[in-house]
Design an enzyme around this catalytic site. Sequence first.
Site, short mmCIF file in Angstrom:
data_model
loop_
_atom_site.label_atom_id
_atom_site.label_comp_id
_atom_site.label_asym_id
_atom_site.label_seq_id
_atom_site.Cartn_x
_atom_site.Cartn_y
_atom_site.Cartn_z
N ARG A 271 46.73 38.78 47.10
CA ARG A 271 45.71 39.77 47.50
C ARG A 271 46.11 40.50 48.77
O ARG A 271 46.01 41.72 48.85
CB ARG A 271 44.36 39.07 47.67
N TYR A 409 44.39 44.15 39.51
CA TYR A 409 45.32 43.08 39.89
C TYR A 409 44.70 42.04 40.80
O TYR A 409 43.81 42.37 41.59
CB TYR A 409 46.45 43.69 40.72
N GLU A 410 45.25 40.83 40.76
CA GLU A 410 44.92 39.76 41.72
C GLU A 410 43.43 39.47 41.80
O GLU A 410 42.89 39.20 42.86
CB GLU A 410 45.44 40.12 43.13
N GLY A 411 42.76 39.53 40.65
CA GLY A 411 41.31 39.39 40.61
C GLY A 411 40.68 40.76 40.81
O GLY A 411 41.02 41.47 41.76
N ASN A 416 36.51 39.87 43.70
CA ASN A 416 36.87 39.67 45.11
C ASN A 416 35.71 39.95 46.05
O ASN A 416 35.58 39.30 47.09
CB ASN A 416 38.08 40.53 45.47
#
Length: 602
Positions: A271, A409-411, A416
């Site tokens: 993240r 991406y990345e959650g 988030n």
Amino acid sequence: METINKDILRGGQFLVKETKCEDVFTPEDFSEEQQMMRDSVKEFVDREIWPKKPQFEAKDYALTEEVMRKAGELGFLGVAVPEEYDGLGMGFVSTMLTCDYFSGATGSVATAFGAHTGIGTMPITLYGTEEQKKKYVPALATGTKFGAYCLTEPGAGSDANSGKTTAALSEDGKTYKINGQKMWISNAGFAEIFIVFARIEDDKNITGFIVEYDPNNPNGITLGEEEHKLGIRSSSTRQVFFNDTEVPVENMLSERGGGFKIAMNALNVGRIKLAAACLDAQRRVITESVKYANERVQFKTPIANFGAIKAKLAEMATACYVGESGTYRAAKNIEDRIAIRQEEGNTHQEAELKGVEEYAIECSILKVKVSEDVQNCTDEGIQIFGGMGFSEETPMESAWRDARISRIYEGTNEINRMLSVGMLVKKAMKGHVNLLEPAMAVADELMGIPSFDTPDYSELFSEEKEILAKLKKVFLMVAGSAIQKFGPELEQHQQLLMAASDILIEIYMAESAILRTEKNAKRSGEASQEVQIAMAKLNLFNAIEKITSKAKEGIVSFAEGDEQRMLLMGLKRFTKYANMPNVVALRTLIADKMNAENQYCF
């Protein structure tokens, strides 16, 4: 040691403790070594990637692989890898710096780089046994082999632990047989080392495995066709199918059932690195936009002279400056925490894992904010270019398409947002962040009579810092009342959590920009930071507007009658300026500076 001489806040404590500007790290603090690394990465990107954008847009996957191999030869893929495994063994800030400047020219290479150095290499570096690290990491660090990360499945996206891929132990106890399907696997087309997550029997949590892939001896692994995507067109993205794929038991990564923990910690690092990866993309889009605005003449004058264009350029630059401020502030906090843990006797693996985990809240904040800023930046870039911006002949449309994936991406950003508030509440429950007392103090303040004294605002940012302190009270007021109202059921109120998260995000980013600018003004003089001061003030103005809107949305969702009136009155008190800035003048100052230098110049 430098780290010991600073008051390093724990993750999330920025909300309840004041940070001195001397204690934040800024891009102006890069060491000579870091500046050399930045310049060498920029030179490589300007030579090998930026001029070849049309080829990347034409889905030249081989070119992406070729660029990655060259990057490996120059050591860029091993910046974070310890020297004993053929890496450069540099600190977390240098790792972020490399990711930042390597990722700006095209999302295709940015994705390949991020997937390889982050989720492809890092899980082995941080969770692998000594034998696993010696066997696999040197090849990954030097780019002689590439890595991919097989987590997502058709039915397991944000809910990463719900995967259906299985791993069954053989009768002789020597191998596991993996069966299942993975999708959206970056680098799958040229990777030879896969990190694969599978479930053993009825385990609650998934388990990680290191799986080798040789196209000449596929061992039950088949690859789907390349996915045709909106952006990142030369990033290899395929499905990966496992059919009785045999993996030696010694290739289990970490312990049985430890895969979910690996996945979550990899996401924390991913993240903050994604935030870094969005920064140089913004710088390049802004510079191209300024150049075009200076060249494009309409009504007998360059469009750069028009107020409407100046407003766009100023907001784009401000968002980028703020993103840099927050990203490198958090990166240095992580680096310092890693150093402290190593001094206390933690191994490199333990120190890095815990160091990043400590700032998981900030990692989520940065991921959301900077990924949304790069999308806005590219969108405005297209607008400044007008009809040309919509054409493939300019770099704007590909930048806009590439930026879109960063919010997934990345959650996803929605996940988030909820995570940042959820993690903060958990830290408060564990006593790591004292939210309760400040929230109660704010509740008492709401019942009291406001002060009518006229403060002294003669020092730089004195009023802005007072407003920041009040904005923190807004979060404590809204979140504290919501927790009181809903207790453990708060997580079911997703729209309220999202509103609270936006308040949290704006506070952290605004504070980061103000502290960076104050630090640089103190050492270089206020005159040298005139435009940066304008950006910090413009951003705070924007933050107040957003926080006011989101706080209202949150308050009316759970409070009514007298309680609602009291909270709304408190909001008004906590978001009030004594001297509201002239935002039109601030934007004009920022844009004029860039137009004169014909680039993003901060």
